[in-house]
Design a protein around this motif. Sequence first.
Motif, PDB file in Angstrom:
ATOM      1  N   SER A 115       0.816  -1.228   0.000  1.00 21.27           N
ATOM      2  CA  SER A 115       0.000   0.000   0.000  1.00 21.27           C
ATOM      3  C   SER A 115       0.841   1.267   0.000  1.00 21.27           C
ATOM      4  N   ALA A 116       1.922   1.249   0.815  1.00 20.00           N
ATOM      5  CA  ALA A 116       2.735   2.459   0.922  1.00 20.00           C
ATOM      6  C   ALA A 116       3.339   2.860  -0.420  1.00 20.00           C
ATOM      7  N   LEU A 117       3.553   1.884  -1.286  1.00 20.85           N
ATOM      8  CA  LEU A 117       4.191   2.167  -2.567  1.00 20.85           C
ATOM      9  C   LEU A 117       3.255   2.882  -3.532  1.00 20.85           C
ATOM     10  N   ILE A 118       1.957   2.827  -3.271  1.00 24.31           N
ATOM     11  CA  ILE A 118       1.007   3.510  -4.162  1.00 24.31           C
ATOM     12  C   ILE A 118       0.300   4.666  -3.458  1.00 24.31           C
ATOM     13  N   GLY A 119       0.621   4.872  -2.162  1.00 22.65           N
ATOM     14  CA  GLY A 119       0.056   6.016  -1.456  1.00 22.65           C
ATOM     15  C   GLY A 119      -1.391   5.875  -1.089  1.00 22.65           C
ATOM     16  N   LEU A 120      -1.876   4.632  -0.941  1.00 29.42           N
ATOM     17  CA  LEU A 120      -3.279   4.403  -0.606  1.00 29.42           C
ATOM     18  C   LEU A 120      -3.379   3.102   0.183  1.00 29.42           C
ATOM     19  N   ASP A 121      -4.102   3.136   1.290  1.00 25.55           N
ATOM     20  CA  ASP A 121      -4.247   1.930   2.116  1.00 25.55           C
ATOM     21  C   ASP A 121      -5.201   0.963   1.425  1.00 25.55           C
ATOM     22  N   THR A 122      -4.648  -0.115   0.906  1.00 19.06           N
ATOM     23  CA  THR A 122      -5.472  -1.083   0.167  1.00 19.06           C
ATOM     24  C   THR A 122      -5.755  -2.354   0.961  1.00 19.06           C
ATOM     25  N   ALA A 123      -5.187  -2.480   2.166  1.00 20.51           N
ATOM     26  CA  ALA A 123      -5.315  -3.738   2.916  1.00 20.51           C
ATOM     27  C   ALA A 123      -6.769  -4.028   3.250  1.00 20.51           C
ATOM     28  N   ARG A 124      -7.133  -5.274   3.133  1.00 25.26           N
ATOM     29  CA  ARG A 124      -8.507  -5.703   3.404  1.00 25.26           C
ATOM     30  C   ARG A 124      -8.527  -6.537   4.681  1.00 25.26           C
ATOM     31  N   PRO A 125      -8.767  -5.937   5.842  1.00 25.18           N
ATOM     32  CA  PRO A 125      -8.808  -6.723   7.080  1.00 25.18           C
ATOM     33  C   PRO A 125     -10.032  -7.634   7.086  1.00 25.18           C
ATOM     34  N   LEU A 126      -9.889  -8.770   7.743  1.00 28.89           N
ATOM     35  CA  LEU A 126     -10.964  -9.744   7.769  1.00 28.89           C
ATOM     36  C   LEU A 126     -11.116 -10.260   9.188  1.00 28.89           C
ATOM     37  N   ALA A 127     -12.332 -10.255   9.681  1.00 26.97           N
ATOM     38  CA  ALA A 127     -12.583 -10.742  11.037  1.00 26.97           C
ATOM     39  C   ALA A 127     -12.326 -12.247  11.105  1.00 26.97           C
ATOM     40  N   ASP A 128     -11.719 -12.683  12.188  1.00 30.78           N
ATOM     41  CA  ASP A 128     -11.444 -14.100  12.399  1.00 30.78           C
ATOM     42  C   ASP A 128     -12.765 -14.820  12.652  1.00 30.78           C
ATOM     43  N   PRO A 129     -13.092 -15.858  11.851  1.00 31.51           N
ATOM     44  CA  PRO A 129     -14.351 -16.589  12.075  1.00 31.51           C
ATOM     45  C   PRO A 129     -14.480 -17.145  13.487  1.00 31.51           C
ATOM     46  N   ALA A 130     -13.364 -17.514  14.103  1.00 30.48           N
ATOM     47  CA  ALA A 130     -13.417 -18.040  15.469  1.00 30.48           C
ATOM     48  C   ALA A 130     -13.867 -16.956  16.444  1.00 30.48           C
TER      49      ALA A 130
END
Length: 967
Positions: free
Chosen positions: A526-541
Amino acid sequence: MRDWRTMTEQSPFHLPRPQLTLEQAIEFASDRFGVTGPGTELGSNQDRNFRMETAAGSVVLKVSNPGIATVELEAQNAALAHLRNLGLDLPAALAGIDGAQIQRVTIDGQSLDLRLLSFVEGDPLTDVPRLSVGQIRALGNVAGRIVRGLVDFEHPGTDRFLQWDLRRGGEVIDALLPYLDDVARRERLRSVTDTARQQVDRVVSDLRVQTIHGDLTDDNVVSRADSTETITGVIDFGDVAQGWLIAELAATCACVLYRSPRHPLAILDTIEAFAAQVPLIDAEITALWPLIVLRTAVLVVSGEQQVHLDGDNDYADANRAREWLAFDTAADQDGAELEALIRFAVTGEKTPDVFTEHPLAGPLAPAALLDLSVTSAAFDAGSWLTPGIDERVAVDVAARLGHAVTRYGEYRLSQTRIDTAEESLTLALGVELYLPAGTAITAPMDSTVAVIDTGAVRLVGDHFDLWLTGLDVLAVDGQFMRAGTALGTATARLTVQTSRLRGIRPPFFVAPSGAMLWQRVCPDPSALIGLDTARPLADPAVVLQRRDASFARVQEHYYVAPPQIERGWKHHLIDIYGQSYVDMVNNVTTVGHGHPRIAEAARSQWSLLNTNSRFHYEELVRFTERLAELAPDPLDTVFLVNSGTEAVDLALRLAFSYTGHDTVLSVREAYHGWSMAADAVSSSVADNPRALDTRPDWVHLIEAPNAVRGKYRGPHSARRYLVDLDGDLQALEDDERTVAAFIAEPVFGNAGGVLLPDGYLAGVYDRVRARGGLCIADEVQVGYARLGRYFWGTEQQNVVPDIITIAKAMGNGHPLGAVITRREVAERFADAGPFFSSAGGSPLSCRIGLTVLDIMRDEDLQSNAEIVGRHLKHGLERLGERFDLVGAVYGMGLYLGVELVSDRAKFTPATVAAARLCEELLLRGIIVQPTGDFKNVLKIKPPLCLSVASADHFLHALGEVLGELSD
């Protein structure tokens, strides 16, 4: 021409097991060691092992192969003594009557060495259906501890010729390859192992040699019941010998491969745990993967030879399939990639997070971030199966906003594959930028340029490589570039991916099982393109814990560790990781998940009106007219309710009101609902363990007419059940009780779709009506076209009930039920006052109900249920011919059942096997659940749109698991 089979029979690899019986073993144990007691034989490839039960406890009599020298057995005993302080439970060699630990005997011309060892308590890891990460790591940990413990152990008996010694792996393969009858397999094995041998040869002089155990696998380790995640003991040291240190780890990793063939990267957990005990040198890291491949190949050729020479060796024969699976899995991997991943795991490279002050491109808007996840609205109506759908969505967004950006760490639905036991590669390890052609791209870091091909470069930085595609490159190969320097221009779609595997291009999509490792290898760019692209995902547990905290736990969920399902399409369910499952259990969703016509019907009606049936609107009229048309004559009047439970409850009230009588007949083992009245006529102990003890006085239970496992069996058993019913009716009459109703499913749904014996319902209905009672057909599960040939279950029995209850299928998941009866029965109920159900006849419910019927008609789903159901049942019956675990196959159409038994003659329920089978099928992309009073019947009731391809996937997976459970 030379016969290689004859030649190898005279080779050191020809080691058929000693020939002796259990009785002879018991006699030797008594004569030589003074041990008496019953015994049982344990499995072994080349020896004979017998567990003896004595007054002092269990011991193991080991009868060694004649090809094993006595000094080698002495080395094994010495190694056990050497490792006694290792903190593991290990067998101890026990002395014979004459004081010697090794006893030589002669039988039928064979000179055999006997040893008696203490028995190590615990459950073998082979008994665990599926290895956990903890157990996989424990294997590596114990292998490392054993190697570390033997580093200073020397004994002349360890200098031995052993076919498991990977220093001789190529020699063993050369000698035993002729035992492979399958030419294609033989040629593939030769090709793969030739490459592996060449790779090992490059570093062979640097590989460390010491005494090793040689077989630290699931066969030879145990865990105590209180330590299931930890290996507590090692039970066999028959392969102790000099060898490459790294060969110990290779053997253990090969074991993990055949236990986790769908997750080959699980070996990295084993390797990390081993390396924590025994740090690896560079040559060992290089050699490890090819040695794992060679180990799987040696196991394959040795198993084929052993079965050929020793045909009654069930142990070797049972192992053959999984050994081939391990080899095929290893052969399918990219060796260079695996070596790089192993090196990454072992070295534990720690590098700074990706950071730059010079993004690749100009400012990018957060609004341009695409949602390509499992829950994305862009993928409604099955569009996610369309090739190129991601790009189509991105281009549309870019056309509106000027650019579009995909997310890092997103599990993309477009990568989901259906009807497969393999993991779908859904996790995105990079991002894609959809930019106007000619957009300037700058180097985000100081790096050296490596031009890969047209439009693709690798920037070699201090801590990672940056892979870019979709670029008109200005730089030349080998050029050093400062951060912020112009690198080239985008050609419309630019892919951006970081990697810590130097020089090796990582995959863009990987399986969820490897997420933790791969996201370390390919960190967020993300830092390389200047935009936060990470997709966090809740743990099913964690989500499951939240569910348990707020949702009454008595409302159970399927599976021990249930997948978090967030989307459905037709007869497929999809979890948050983009893994698909064939839904073989969801008879609520008749016409399939996510049907666009139902979604549109709900949207359209909500936008107009939703209220209750005391208001006047046409949707209610249209729906009840349609139901009355579908009902058999003379049933012509409809009540609309919310659920099957409410429908059954109302049906019972109608019967009491109409007849004025006091008793309801209900069959044993049935389930009808959860309300007070519906539960009263339910007697399934699977749903209520106290069902038989808590029936109210107004309910009289009669024998379940189960022609397969019931009191009377066979297709002509109806007469005998009816004779018993006559006795029940007479007893009721003697007690001055009158019959208000008889209620039953026309197909024994809760037992898995068992068809009633011919003539049974006709006989019951005649008897009940002769006494003034009404006949209620509970069609909640089996009706509404599910049987294929018949729309109503009662048609199969050629009867017409007085009252039909339906639900489930009517609303395709929307809460909707109905009671259909004669006008006179309905009017009599009016004497007690008006009836009202808040949502049962709402405009929304009626609109959805009508749409379901339209879809069933337009898509010919009743015909599909018959055709696919017949194909599926035939396949299930063929499995029943192959596997004794299948006791019976029930049902018709798409309401089928498979009863699992541990003893066909006694029809003993295989409850534990059924539970394990369902868990194993889940791992192969199949959702099915057990039913019946013993929870041993697979209830197969998928959406009526089930395809032949999905049915075949289910049959193949079921056959695989039945085979594993039958070993």
